[in-house]
Design a protein around this motif. Sequence first.
Motif, PDB file in Angstrom:
ATOM      1  N   THR A 101     -11.895 -17.392   6.144  1.00 42.07           N
ATOM      2  CA  THR A 101     -10.472 -17.055   6.082  1.00 42.07           C
ATOM      3  C   THR A 101      -9.700 -18.073   5.245  1.00 42.07           C
ATOM      4  O   THR A 101      -8.822 -17.711   4.453  1.00 42.07           O
ATOM      5  N   ASP A 136     -10.767  -9.231   4.777  1.00 45.28           N
ATOM      6  CA  ASP A 136     -11.269 -10.140   5.811  1.00 45.28           C
ATOM      7  C   ASP A 136     -11.536  -9.319   7.071  1.00 45.28           C
ATOM      8  O   ASP A 136     -10.606  -8.935   7.773  1.00 45.28           O
ATOM      9  N   GLU A 137     -12.771  -9.026   7.341  1.00 41.70           N
ATOM     10  CA  GLU A 137     -13.179  -8.180   8.464  1.00 41.70           C
ATOM     11  C   GLU A 137     -12.349  -6.888   8.537  1.00 41.70           C
ATOM     12  O   GLU A 137     -11.672  -6.640   9.518  1.00 41.70           O
TER      13      GLU A 137
HETATM   14 MG   LIG Z   1     -11.926 -15.677   9.717  1.00 42.66          MG
END
Ligand SMILES: [Mg+2]
Lengths: 241, 263
Positions: free
Chosen positions: A45, A159-160
């Motif tokens: 992240t 991100d995911e």
């Molecule tokens: Mg993360």
Amino acid sequence: MSSPVVEVRNLSKRFGGFTAVDGISFEIGRGEILGLLGPNGAGKTTTFQMMLGLVTPTSGSIRMFDLDLQSNRETILQQVNFSSTYISLPFSLTVEENLRVVARLYGMSDIATRVDDMVQKMEMGEWRHKLTRKLSSGQMTRLTLAKALLTEPKVLFLDEPTASLDPDIAHKIRAILLEERQATGLSILYTSHNMREMEEMSDRIIFLQRGKIVAEGTAKDIVARFGQADLEDVFLKLARE
Amino acid sequence: MAYHRIAALVIRHLYLYRRSLPRVMEIIYWPFLDLVVWGFITVYLATFQGQMPAVVTFLLGALILWDVLFRSQQGITISFLEEIWARNLMNLFASPLTPSEFLAATMVMSLFKVTAVSVVMSLCAWLFYGYNVFIIGLWLMPFIANLVLTGWIIGVFTTSLIMRFGQEAEVLAWSMVFLFQPISCVFYPMDVLPAWLKGVAAVNPAAHVFEGMRGLLATHTAPLTNLGLASGLNLLYLGAVVLWFHHTFNVCKERGSLVRVGE
Ligand SMILES: [Mg+2]
Ligand SMILES: Nc1ncnc2c1ncn2[C@@H]1O[C@H](COP(=O)(O)OP(=O)(O)O)[C@@H](O)[C@H]1O
């Protein structure tokens, strides 16, 4: 060969005495999907946030479209977008209002048509006039993906993105992303804890651990190199080291 | 500065206000209530007219002008808080939007609030108490412009503190402006302050606006000196707090706390 769309060199981020990202380098080509794999806290992240100009790197450089991010922030961010399970859009606006605001923010033309098309593509028609507050987490994820694709980015940071989606919608989302890549040459950097998805989507994978790149290559390469049965076993082996 | 990005933020806020009762109350009902309470106090005080001349004109005028400053500050700070509450800062600052454009949009929102509040209050003062705020005359315009600027200064200052210190500092959005009230000499002349506080008030642009207003109403002197001082101080401070806002923004990006404000 044309030059890469994204070029990261010796990128590091320290928070006080703690090193979250430790001298990583990678490239992403036009139309390439690069998977960023790694256990919680590996620095994925933080890497994304540096690439979006939200966190200032301690050292190293980030270049996109042959421009340096530090000195060309507006030009670069105009052609980039992102989505994540962990973000949301303002709750007190409707789905459609949120999309309209995003389209204006990026200076898009034909906003009404564009929003209509995106609503259709992401199958959001039934809830386009709902307040964003009332969406399920799966719907919210679809909305944030829609806002990311709406601005026609050349690079997408995810991100995911599929963490809270049911398998059917997750499958559709992957299909849309692959289709977008085919049609527009979209480049994608993306993280997921779903190993099957990683294998299916990524052209190449970078394995990040404690801020460092510890493995790099196609899913097949990596699995073979570590002598494991599949990517999940590689993950478990590396994460437990 | 890209005009379309500022417009996008303003439209985002208008969508918000369009269906939010508490937010509409903030610009209509509370100012109205303020005025009613102060109106009655003024009516009561006016029964002692002999001892306290022109108290009616002073108090209601001062109240309306103070609210201009207050709403101008809120326009800035609340617009920022709205983005924190909506967890929208990441979406905004990962877009091409610049910090300056963000500030410009909050300033537009501030003007919007000030206009709404001024109209509501002036209309009520006139309807209920037969008070015409325009007796201050054309000077009202430069007075208001200066109070809006002072509101922006306090607003940008408070916003920077909230950005830097997060949730615990949120309460400043409502309280900071009242730190400035005693030294703004809203309801009394600067002369009543003790000497040391007079020195502090002298570098507060708002104090010169209220001083000018009283001078104008009492002796009909053109408040040129007051306005000159207020404008000079305002521009100086506004430049300083905008620089400080940019600095704070960079510090937050350095610490990785920008996207975590409010969490
Ligand atoms: Mg993360
Ligand atoms: N703003 C910050 N200040 C201090 N530490 C941080 C900050 N942001 C992230 N970290 C730390 O950096 C490490 C990497 O975090 P992150 O990039 O979120 O990892 P991942 O996304 O791979 O799970 C974690 O140990 C996290 O606690």
